[in-house]
Design a protein around this motif. Structure first.
Motif, short mmCIF file in Angstrom:
data_model
loop_
_atom_site.label_atom_id
_atom_site.label_comp_id
_atom_site.label_asym_id
_atom_site.label_seq_id
_atom_site.Cartn_x
_atom_site.Cartn_y
_atom_site.Cartn_z
N SER A 168 0.84 -1.20 0.00
CA SER A 168 0.00 0.00 0.00
C SER A 168 0.88 1.25 0.00
CB SER A 168 -0.91 0.01 1.23
OG SER A 168 -1.69 1.19 1.26
N LEU A 169 0.79 2.04 -1.09
CA LEU A 169 1.53 3.30 -1.21
C LEU A 169 0.57 4.38 -1.72
CD1 LEU A 169 4.88 2.19 -2.94
CD2 LEU A 169 4.60 2.92 -0.55
N PRO A 170 -0.35 4.84 -0.88
CA PRO A 170 -1.36 5.79 -1.37
C PRO A 170 -0.80 7.19 -1.64
CG PRO A 170 -1.61 5.43 0.99
CD PRO A 170 -0.57 4.45 0.52
N TYR A 171 -1.37 7.82 -2.68
CA TYR A 171 -1.08 9.21 -3.03
C TYR A 171 -2.40 9.96 -3.15
CZ TYR A 171 3.48 7.36 -4.46
OH TYR A 171 4.70 6.73 -4.48
N GLN A 172 -2.36 11.25 -2.88
CA GLN A 172 -3.57 12.06 -3.05
C GLN A 172 -3.91 12.16 -4.53
OE1 GLN A 172 -3.31 16.17 -1.74
NE2 GLN A 172 -5.53 16.35 -1.59
N ASP A 173 -5.18 12.04 -4.85
CA ASP A 173 -5.64 12.12 -6.23
C ASP A 173 -5.67 13.59 -6.67
OD1 ASP A 173 -6.86 11.90 -8.69
OD2 ASP A 173 -8.43 10.54 -8.00
N PRO A 174 -4.93 13.96 -7.73
CA PRO A 174 -4.92 15.36 -8.15
C PRO A 174 -6.24 15.84 -8.75
CG PRO A 174 -3.75 14.01 -9.74
CD PRO A 174 -4.07 13.12 -8.58
N LYS A 175 -7.21 14.94 -8.91
CA LYS A 175 -8.48 15.36 -9.50
C LYS A 175 -9.20 16.40 -8.62
CE LYS A 175 -11.66 11.83 -7.64
NZ LYS A 175 -12.58 10.74 -8.01
N TYR A 176 -8.78 16.52 -7.35
CA TYR A 176 -9.39 17.53 -6.47
C TYR A 176 -9.23 18.93 -7.05
CZ TYR A 176 -4.84 19.20 -4.78
OH TYR A 176 -3.58 19.76 -4.72
N ALA A 177 -8.21 19.12 -7.90
CA ALA A 177 -7.93 20.44 -8.46
C ALA A 177 -8.47 20.62 -9.88
CB ALA A 177 -6.42 20.69 -8.46
#
Length: 205
Positions: A168-177
């Motif tokens: 598990s290596l989660p990253y924030q989804d840039p779709k928020y922007a």
């Protein structure tokens, strides 16, 4: 392999920023490197599928950066990506790749187009990048490392059939922007973060 000049410059910048990675995160990345080494010892070559929910942004970045890192550090590794569902390789991520110096060519158009991404003039890789589920026949069906890069896919896939390791290596989804003034910066930040960490992993293998 001699990378495109803009990519070469970005690689050097990201490698200089390894110190920005937290010690807690480095523990997870070191485990990933260890699993790659184990796969190479056992199968002569590591195979990695990077997985997120829609296979539209982060998982493709993970696949591309891991392949580049394998070339740079001369690691016998094949990289793939997939989702828990298929959508499309998001155009905002395509734009971020192009801005960063990657050469992106559309191979097939339609609702779910496929692309080839080049990292150098002599890059002969013919891997087609398109949105698909991680179990798609285009991907390996066994003896692969599964890397979950979003919390949704991580929670939805407690076990990945065919994998020899699941990380598990989660990253924030840039779709928020998306559709905001911060869109380009958010996608670039994600591209840089995933690039930095995949290069760090490869440097340990």
């Amino acid at each position: 392999m001699k990378f495109y000049p803009q990519i070469e410059k970005l690689i050097k910048e990201l490698e200089q920023d390894f110190s920005f990675i937290s010690e807690e995160r480095k523990t997870d990345l070191k485990l990933f490197a260890e699993k790659i080494r184990e796969s190479i010892q056992q199968f002569k070559k590591a195979k990695v599928i990077v997985i997120c929910t829609h296979n539209s942004r982060r998982s493709h970045l993970g696949q591309i950066w891991l392949r580049l890192a394998a070339e740079k550090y001369n690691i016998p590794m094949e990289t793939f990506s997939g989702g828990t569902e298929a959508t499309t390789f998001h155009p905002n991520m395509i734009s971020a790749l192009k801005i960063s110096g990657f050469r992106v060519e559309e191979i097939n158009s339609g609702e779910n187009p496929s692309y080839q991404v080049k990292i150098s003039e002599e890059d002969n890789n013919r891997e087609e990048l398109f949105s698909k589920v991680y179990s798609d026949q285009y991907n390996p069906q066994g003896n692969f490392i599964a890397v979950m890069v979003c919390t949704e896919a991580d929670g939805g896939c407690p076990f990945v059939v065919g994998s020899v390791a699941r990380l598990s290596l989660p990253y924030q989804d840039p779709k928020y922007a998306d559709k905001t003034l911060h869109q380009a910066a958010a996608y670039q930040a994600t591209l840089n973060e995933i690039g930095r960490e995949m290069l760090f992993v490869a440097s340990l293998v």
